[in-house]
Design a protein around this motif. Structure first.
Motif, short mmCIF file in Angstrom:
data_model
loop_
_atom_site.label_atom_id
_atom_site.label_comp_id
_atom_site.label_asym_id
_atom_site.label_seq_id
_atom_site.Cartn_x
_atom_site.Cartn_y
_atom_site.Cartn_z
N LEU A 238 -2.36 -0.52 10.19
CA LEU A 238 -1.52 -0.07 11.30
C LEU A 238 -2.32 0.20 12.57
O LEU A 238 -2.00 -0.33 13.63
N ASP A 239 -3.34 1.03 12.46
CA ASP A 239 -4.09 1.41 13.66
C ASP A 239 -4.69 0.20 14.38
O ASP A 239 -4.51 0.07 15.60
N ALA B 149 2.25 2.60 -7.72
CA ALA B 149 1.99 1.84 -8.95
C ALA B 149 0.94 0.77 -8.72
O ALA B 149 0.18 0.44 -9.62
N SER B 150 0.86 0.21 -7.51
CA SER B 150 -0.10 -0.86 -7.27
C SER B 150 -1.37 -0.39 -6.56
O SER B 150 -2.39 -1.06 -6.64
N CYS B 151 -1.31 0.75 -5.87
CA CYS B 151 -2.48 1.13 -5.07
C CYS B 151 -2.91 2.57 -5.24
O CYS B 151 -3.85 3.00 -4.59
N LEU C 257 0.79 -1.23 0.00
CA LEU C 257 0.00 0.00 0.00
C LEU C 257 0.82 1.28 0.00
O LEU C 257 0.26 2.37 -0.02
N THR C 258 2.13 1.18 0.02
CA THR C 258 2.95 2.39 -0.11
C THR C 258 3.56 2.49 -1.50
O THR C 258 4.40 3.35 -1.74
N PRO D 175 -1.39 4.73 1.35
CA PRO D 175 -0.92 4.97 2.71
C PRO D 175 -2.05 5.25 3.70
O PRO D 175 -2.02 4.79 4.84
N SER D 176 -3.06 5.99 3.25
CA SER D 176 -4.20 6.26 4.12
C SER D 176 -4.92 4.96 4.47
O SER D 176 -5.29 4.72 5.63
N THR D 177 -5.11 4.13 3.46
CA THR D 177 -5.74 2.83 3.69
C THR D 177 -4.91 1.98 4.63
O THR D 177 -5.45 1.31 5.52
N TRP D 178 -3.60 2.02 4.47
CA TRP D 178 -2.72 1.24 5.34
C TRP D 178 -2.85 1.68 6.79
O TRP D 178 -2.97 0.85 7.69
#
Length: 197
Positions: free
Chosen positions: A156-157, A141-143, A137-138, A148-151
């Motif tokens: 993470l949270d 090219a793939s996301c 997710l960082t 990063p927001s989705t991650w």
């Protein structure tokens, strides 16, 4: 010389080689059908017969599956040594290089952290899952740019809530005789020095 069509029958003009093409298509259809049945039912005997009568298309499909498997590392708890050790070393690098300095404040009763986190299987599993998601997710090219927001939101949270909560795997690290000296993230000792101990 072909027989003359009977009265009332339409005269069909069939290009030379069309029957061979149809037979090839039928054979490919049967191979693909057998492959689908094998994949949905998991029959080993059908796999062997499909492989024995396989074509170049089957070989290409196998190559593509192998490439996809090579692209995505397996979940760390499914690995045996030495693959587990290699994956753990890479995870330790990420946790100590990215996660600890960037996301972990000073440990407290409400936000626990163990500097020997790699000795907690649950922590290794959750952090590895977060790391795998981070790798995907960082990469714009793939996301795209929302990765990063989705991650943060989806990976993470929730992982940190589970790990650092009162009932998480580090709960014993701040109570009684199981207490391990906690330090500020910038002072967390390198896991490399503990790996050989």
């Amino acid at each position: 010389m072909p027989a003359d069509p009977e009265e009332g029958e339409p005269e069909l003009s069939v290009p030379v080689g069309m029957f061979e093409d149809i037979e090839d298509l039928k054979a490919q259809f049967h191979q693909l059908t057998a492959l689908v049945e094998t994949l949905t039912e998991g029959g080993a005997e059908e796999t062997a017969s499909a492989e024995a009568g396989g074509s170049a298309a089957d070989a290409d499909a196998d190559d593509q599956v192998e490439e996809e498997e090579a692209q995505y590392p397996p979940f760390i708890l499914l690995l045996d040594s030495p693959q587990y050790d290699d994956e753990l070393r890479a995870l330790i690098e990420w946790v100590e290089g990215v996660l600890v300095p960037g996301y972990l404040a000073e440990p407290s009763a409400d936000a626990r952290w163990c500097h020997l986190w790699f000795e907690h299987t649950v922590a290794v599993a959750r952090l590895h899952a977060a790391w795998l998601a981070w790798q995907e997710l960082t990469d714009p090219a793939s996301c795209g740019y929302t990765g990063p927001s989705t991650w943060h939101r989806d990976h993470l949270d929730p992982a940190l809530r589970e790990l650092r909560g009162a009932a998480g795997p580090f709960a014993g690290c701040v109570k009684g005789e199981h207490r391990i000296e906690h330090r500020l993230p910038s002072l967390v000792p390198s896991a490399w020095t503990h790996a050989g101990a």
